[in-house]
Design a protein around this motif. Structure first.
Motif, PDB file in Angstrom:
ATOM      1  N   SER A  23      28.534  21.247 -11.402  1.00 22.28           N
ATOM      2  CA  SER A  23      27.626  20.276 -12.014  1.00 22.28           C
ATOM      3  C   SER A  23      27.525  19.030 -11.144  1.00 22.28           C
ATOM      4  O   SER A  23      28.443  18.715 -10.369  1.00 22.28           O
ATOM      5  CB  SER A  23      28.121  19.885 -13.409  1.00 22.28           C
ATOM      6  OG  SER A  23      28.188  21.018 -14.251  1.00 22.28           O
ATOM      7  N   ASN A  24      26.424  18.310 -11.266  1.00 24.38           N
ATOM      8  CA  ASN A  24      26.220  17.100 -10.485  1.00 24.38           C
ATOM      9  C   ASN A  24      27.113  15.977 -10.996  1.00 24.38           C
ATOM     10  O   ASN A  24      27.417  15.901 -12.187  1.00 24.38           O
ATOM     11  CB  ASN A  24      24.756  16.662 -10.550  1.00 24.38           C
ATOM     12  CG  ASN A  24      23.818  17.694  -9.953  1.00 24.38           C
ATOM     13  OD1 ASN A  24      24.218  18.494  -9.103  1.00 24.38           O
ATOM     14  ND2 ASN A  24      22.575  17.689 -10.391  1.00 24.38           N
ATOM     15  N   PRO A  25      27.551  15.080 -10.111  1.00 21.24           N
ATOM     16  CA  PRO A  25      28.362  13.930 -10.536  1.00 21.24           C
ATOM     17  C   PRO A  25      27.606  13.041 -11.519  1.00 21.24           C
ATOM     18  O   PRO A  25      26.377  13.007 -11.531  1.00 21.24           O
ATOM     19  CB  PRO A  25      28.630  13.189  -9.218  1.00 21.24           C
ATOM     20  CG  PRO A  25      28.449  14.213  -8.159  1.00 21.24           C
ATOM     21  CD  PRO A  25      27.367  15.115  -8.655  1.00 21.24           C
ATOM     22  N   LYS A  26      28.377  12.298 -12.332  1.00 23.09           N
ATOM     23  CA  LYS A  26      27.814  11.362 -13.300  1.00 23.09           C
ATOM     24  C   LYS A  26      28.388   9.971 -13.054  1.00 23.09           C
ATOM     25  O   LYS A  26      29.455   9.829 -12.473  1.00 23.09           O
ATOM     26  CB  LYS A  26      28.147  11.814 -14.728  1.00 23.09           C
ATOM     27  CG  LYS A  26      27.616  13.189 -15.094  1.00 23.09           C
ATOM     28  CD  LYS A  26      28.039  13.574 -16.498  1.00 23.09           C
ATOM     29  CE  LYS A  26      27.571  14.963 -16.872  1.00 23.09           C
ATOM     30  NZ  LYS A  26      28.017  15.342 -18.241  1.00 23.09           N
ATOM     31  N   ASN A  27      27.684   8.969 -13.552  1.00 21.74           N
ATOM     32  CA  ASN A  27      28.136   7.591 -13.385  1.00 21.74           C
ATOM     33  C   ASN A  27      29.321   7.305 -14.301  1.00 21.74           C
ATOM     34  O   ASN A  27      29.277   7.601 -15.498  1.00 21.74           O
ATOM     35  CB  ASN A  27      26.980   6.628 -13.693  1.00 21.74           C
ATOM     36  CG  ASN A  27      27.232   5.257 -13.129  1.00 21.74           C
ATOM     37  OD1 ASN A  27      28.147   4.556 -13.549  1.00 21.74           O
ATOM     38  ND2 ASN A  27      26.413   4.869 -12.163  1.00 21.74           N
TER      39      ASN A  27
END
Length: 257
Positions: free
Chosen positions: A182-186
């Motif tokens: 999954s893509n990184p999150k803030n």
């Protein structure tokens, strides 16, 4: 990116390093730095990579490199010809590691905080890895051109001078990634239970105030979801304990497509 603009920028900001030693190890806005690139096919190459701390979108969204021969000539005051500069898009490279030890990895990220719909579409970036393991933390510096720009960033660039370099180095966003698919999150825009909830010991220590990160996380950002070095240092203490490594460590330089 235009080569002439690169070269004129390097000349115009060479003075920035004066008086900045007490702020950061970075001595000036931009330079070519020796590093090793890992390509999508797994092959590697040593080269000199253009790093621009005052306009970091230039090395976060693409790379310009020169050979050692051309770098030596450049360091002796000779101009670099356009044909001697190799450029790469993030899709072509898994990441790179600079000789100073900093690692940048290709990731996809959606800026859900932007007011522009195009920024919400996942884009590839090269982001610095500041912690690695079960939780990976990336440092994302702000762009200063071509797209959504926060007002403090825009004002800093307009003011220019050594203060702009200091601002760009001291202000950034931090992203986390647990699921490598999954893509990184803030980190500021998430429920921390999503990050640390599966480690009851670490989560309890956070809730009990044993980590400085609890106070830092509750501290209001200066703008948007901005982070600074005290915030990052406190986060890394907690992340490193979660990852089971000494504080400040980065455990891996293995790139994944």
């Amino acid at each position: 990116m235009k080569t002439k603009y690169f070269l004129s920028l390097l000349c115009s900001i060479a003075f920035f390093g004066q008086g900045m030693a007490n702020v950061t190890e970075i001595e000036r806005c931009s330079n070519y730095e020796k590093g090793t690139i890992t390509f999508k096919n797994g092959k590697t190459a040593e080269t000199y990579i253009y790093i621009d701390h005052c306009n970091p979108n230039r090395h976060q969204q693409g790379l310009s490199t020169v050979s050692e021969k051309n770098y030596i000539a450049y360091s002796e005051g000779k101009k670099i010809k356009s044909k001697d500069i190799e450029t790469y898009k993030p899709k072509d490279i898994l990441g790179y590691v600079l000789e100073n030890g900093k690692e940048y990895r290709q990731i996809k990220y959606s800026n859900m905080l932007s007011t522009k719909k195009t920024d919400m579409i996942p884009k590839r970036y090269f982001l610095e890895v500041v912690a690695d393991g079960d939780i990976t933390i990336f440092k994302k510096h702000y762009r200063t051109e071509n797209g959504f720009i926060y007002k403090p960033v825009s004002e800093s660039k307009f003011d220019g001078g050594p203060e702009h370099l200091e601002f760009m180095v001291k202000n950034f966003e931090l992203l986390f990634q647990k699921d490598k698919e999954s893509n990184p999150k803030n980190i500021r825009n998430t429920n921390l239970k999503e990050v640390f909830g599966d480690n009851t010991e670490v989560l309890k220590k956070f809730q009990d105030g044993d980590y400085a990160f609890r106070e830092q996380f509750q501290r209001q950002a200066t703008f948007a979801v901005n982070c600074d070095h005290p915030f990052m240092d406190a986060l890394l203490e907690m992340v490193n304990e979660y990852n089971g490594i000494p504080s400040g460590g980065v455990t891996s330089s293995t790139f994944q497509d």
